[in-house]
Design a protein around this motif. Structure first.
Motif, PDB file in Angstrom:
ATOM      1  N   ILE A   1      97.644  47.030  12.221  1.00  0.00           N
ATOM      2  CA  ILE A   1      96.870  46.120  11.320  1.00  0.00           C
ATOM      3  C   ILE A   1      95.449  46.900  11.004  1.00  0.00           C
ATOM      4  CG2 ILE A   1      96.010  43.811  10.864  1.00  0.00           C
ATOM      5  CD1 ILE A   1      98.107  42.778  12.519  1.00  0.00           C
ATOM      6  N   THR A   2      94.720  47.034  11.875  1.00  0.00           N
ATOM      7  CA  THR A   2      93.512  47.681  11.928  1.00  0.00           C
ATOM      8  C   THR A   2      93.277  48.827  12.909  1.00  0.00           C
ATOM      9  OG1 THR A   2      91.187  46.913  12.301  1.00  0.00           O
ATOM     10  CG2 THR A   2      92.709  45.707  13.396  1.00  0.00           C
ATOM     11  N   GLY A   3      92.512  49.683  12.473  1.00  0.00           N
ATOM     12  CA  GLY A   3      92.163  50.638  13.470  1.00  0.00           C
ATOM     13  C   GLY A   3      90.912  50.422  14.402  1.00  0.00           C
ATOM     14  N   SER A   4      90.468  49.148  14.378  1.00  0.00           N
ATOM     15  CA  SER A   4      89.184  48.700  15.027  1.00  0.00           C
ATOM     16  C   SER A   4      89.510  48.764  16.552  1.00  0.00           C
ATOM     17  CB  SER A   4      88.765  47.663  14.825  1.00  0.00           C
ATOM     18  OG  SER A   4      87.673  47.080  15.676  1.00  0.00           O
ATOM     19  N   PRO A   5      88.952  49.396  17.467  1.00  0.00           N
ATOM     20  CA  PRO A   5      89.128  49.508  18.678  1.00  0.00           C
ATOM     21  C   PRO A   5      88.737  47.954  19.427  1.00  0.00           C
ATOM     22  CG  PRO A   5      88.142  51.627  18.374  1.00  0.00           C
ATOM     23  CD  PRO A   5      88.091  50.728  17.187  1.00  0.00           C
ATOM     24  N   ALA A   6      87.610  47.546  18.869  1.00  0.00           N
ATOM     25  CA  ALA A   6      87.095  46.278  19.079  1.00  0.00           C
ATOM     26  C   ALA A   6      88.274  45.263  18.958  1.00  0.00           C
ATOM     27  CB  ALA A   6      85.873  45.663  18.459  1.00  0.00           C
ATOM     28  N   ALA A   7      88.959  45.253  18.105  1.00  0.00           N
ATOM     29  CA  ALA A   7      90.201  44.316  17.476  1.00  0.00           C
ATOM     30  C   ALA A   7      91.228  44.667  18.835  1.00  0.00           C
ATOM     31  CB  ALA A   7      90.624  44.585  16.209  1.00  0.00           C
TER      32      ALA A   7
ATOM     33  N   ALA B   1      90.926  45.532  21.720  1.00  0.00           N
ATOM     34  CA  ALA B   1      90.411  45.016  22.987  1.00  0.00           C
ATOM     35  C   ALA B   1      90.398  43.577  22.974  1.00  0.00           C
ATOM     36  CB  ALA B   1      89.118  45.663  23.224  1.00  0.00           C
ATOM     37  N   ALA B   2      90.056  42.660  21.905  1.00  0.00           N
ATOM     38  CA  ALA B   2      89.958  41.439  21.663  1.00  0.00           C
ATOM     39  C   ALA B   2      91.302  40.853  21.887  1.00  0.00           C
ATOM     40  CB  ALA B   2      89.568  40.960  20.230  1.00  0.00           C
ATOM     41  N   ALA B   3      92.493  41.658  21.379  1.00  0.00           N
ATOM     42  CA  ALA B   3      93.617  40.924  21.562  1.00  0.00           C
ATOM     43  C   ALA B   3      94.093  40.937  22.997  1.00  0.00           C
ATOM     44  CB  ALA B   3      94.766  41.916  20.721  1.00  0.00           C
TER      45      ALA B   3
ATOM     46  N   VAL C   1      95.076  39.746  11.928  1.00  0.00           N
ATOM     47  CA  VAL C   1      94.250  39.764  13.311  1.00  0.00           C
ATOM     48  C   VAL C   1      94.136  38.518  13.968  1.00  0.00           C
ATOM     49  CG1 VAL C   1      92.255  40.848  14.442  1.00  0.00           C
ATOM     50  CG2 VAL C   1      93.779  42.419  12.832  1.00  0.00           C
ATOM     51  N   PRO C   2      93.256  37.717  12.973  1.00  0.00           N
ATOM     52  CA  PRO C   2      93.046  36.435  13.423  1.00  0.00           C
ATOM     53  C   PRO C   2      94.204  35.585  13.750  1.00  0.00           C
ATOM     54  CG  PRO C   2      91.641  36.716  11.357  1.00  0.00           C
ATOM     55  CD  PRO C   2      92.624  37.864  11.531  1.00  0.00           C
ATOM     56  N   LEU C   3      95.404  35.653  13.227  1.00  0.00           N
ATOM     57  CA  LEU C   3      96.799  34.931  13.707  1.00  0.00           C
ATOM     58  C   LEU C   3      97.242  35.587  15.169  1.00  0.00           C
ATOM     59  CD1 LEU C   3      99.076  33.120  13.183  1.00  0.00           C
ATOM     60  CD2 LEU C   3     100.078  34.902  11.807  1.00  0.00           C
ATOM     61  N   VAL C   4      97.030  36.951  15.340  1.00  0.00           N
ATOM     62  CA  VAL C   4      97.560  37.443  16.350  1.00  0.00           C
ATOM     63  C   VAL C   4      96.528  36.994  17.586  1.00  0.00           C
ATOM     64  CG1 VAL C   4      97.652  39.678  17.789  1.00  0.00           C
ATOM     65  CG2 VAL C   4      98.290  39.517  15.310  1.00  0.00           C
TER      66      VAL C   4
END
Length: 415
Positions: free
Chosen positions: A41-47, A49-51, A104-107
């Motif tokens: 969904i996104t290439g963000s490493p922070a996202a 890690a947040a999951a 991402v918020p849903l996940v």
């Protein structure tokens, strides 16, 4: 010669074991597919890690509260309800992925719900074995449950999760939903489990959650052996997770391994854990518990020292296998002692305090690992872990003398 697990553990245990096997397979699939989904969904490493953190955070927020509820409610019904809810949440996520409306918020929200349910289900189900398995058979029962984690969650599920995601992104989440549903159905058929005492059963109004949580904390702090084991694991998880937060970089830069070599090292953990499930019943039967626990602390020190000193992949892999054996044997011994000594009516609360310290240490270590390696070098976390575990071993050595799997008045009092 009889097989190690030939003892008649009973139909209820095998229902629990099958439920555990299915759940561990589903959890392992999700462990791989979840980060892959976020990365798609996104290439963000922070996202990404947040999951992972979204599923860990409920243990810090709700572990103690979940323990109190696990002692108030019928534990079997609680696990069934929670697993049904998690099945529904995963089915919803699978549908969102299938129809390409996932965000991402849903996940993160779904993973937070899963983690919250895990605090309730894991805490409540921890009381199942002492309720349905006779005390002499519990080391074998616990070894079999650890085998599920080591073989299915840590080994088989990882490549399966990646393959299912490649097959179709929604499939691993649909499979995970089915595992929760199947687990709930199996747990519902267990008949031998006695429910936890309910509020008002004795005609006296039950105190509030805060008071009951405090009772669990005080009980653990008064039990010298379990208190020692809990704080030993808390510190051990801080330094272990700090060290292994940068393990992929260690494998590549220190050992000169590529992706395949790194994967082999991860398999070594699972292989050691599975070997531990095979030898744990025999070791526990033939070797006193205090010796096993003390030896385990020496293995912890040796693991970190080997990683700090060695540049040989084979030496590191061999030490990791030994460490994997130790973690399973240690877990079986400690779980069996806790099942024996903790009063049934307080099992959820005491277990939740133990889990809070253990998993809280893991979360803290994961946050510290990268910072330590950045500030002091890639090997620094392993040296720090070596020194810390040596100090822990020295502090715990004398209290661990009391560790035994025999039922004695002294063991019951934790003296």
């Amino acid at each position: 010669m009889r097989a190690p697990f030939a003892a008649p553990l009973g139909a209820d245990f095998w229902k629990l074991w099958t439920s555990s096997a299915v759940s561990n397979l589903g959890d392992g699939i999700l462990m791989v597919a979840g980060p892959l989904l976020v990365a798609s969904i996104t290439g963000s490493p922070a996202a990404v890690a947040a999951a992972v953190f979204a599923q860990q955070l409920p243990w810090l927020l709700f572990a103690l509260i979940s323990g109190a509820w696990a002692d108030r409610l019928d534990r079997r019904r609680l696990v069934v309800a929670v697993n049904a809810g998690r099945a529904t949440a995963m089915a919803g996520l699978a549908a969102a992925v299938a129809f390409d409306v996932v965000t991402v918020p849903l996940v993160l929200a779904v993973f937070f719900v899963l983690g919250t349910g895990e605090t309730l289900a894991d805490t409540a189900s921890a009381a199942f074995v002492p309720a349905i398995v006779p005390e002499p058979l519990r080391p074998k029962a616990n070894s079999l449950l650890y085998a599920n984690f080591n073989l299915l969650n840590q080994f088989a599920a990882k490549p399966l999760g990646g393959w299912l995601f490649v097959l179709a992104a929604a499939v691993p989440f649909a499979v995970n939903a089915l595992t929760f549903a199947f687990s709930a159905a199996l747990i519902a058929t267990i008949r031998a489990l006695r429910p936890a005492p309910s509020a008002g059963d004795d005609g006296v109004r039950r105190p509030g959650l805060r008071v009951e949580i405090g009772e669990g904390v005080r009980w653990l702090l008064r039990h010298r052996l379990l208190r020692t084991l809990a704080f030993t694991m808390a510190v051990g998880n801080v330094v272990f997770c700090a060290a292994f937060a940068v393990f992929v970089l260690y494998a590549m830069r220190r050992l000169g391994l590529g992706d395949v070599g790194y994967g082999v090292l991860l398999v070594a953990f699972a292989a050691g854990g599975f070997l531990g499930t095979l030898v744990a019943p025999t070791l526990i039967r033939q070797v006193i518990a205090s010796f096993l626990l003390r030896t385990g602390l020496l293995i912890e020190v040796s693991l970190h020292a080997t990683l700090a000193l060695s540049r040989e992949p084979w030496a590191v892999a061999a030490m990791i296998v030994v460490f994997g054996i130790h973690t399973t044997v240690w877990g079986v011994v400690v779980t069996t002692i806790r099942q024996r000594d903790v009063p049934p009516a307080m099992f959820g609360r005491v277990t939740s305090v133990y889990s809070f310290l253990e998993l809280g240490g893991a979360a803290l270590g994961s946050l510290l690992g990268g910072a330590l390696a950045t500030a002091y070098g890639l090997i620094a976390p392993y040296w720090i872990a070596t020194v810390a575990m040596a100090l822990v071993a020295a502090a715990a050595w004398r209290p661990l003398k009391a560790a035994t799997l025999r039922t004695t008045p002294e063991a019951a009092l934790g003296s």
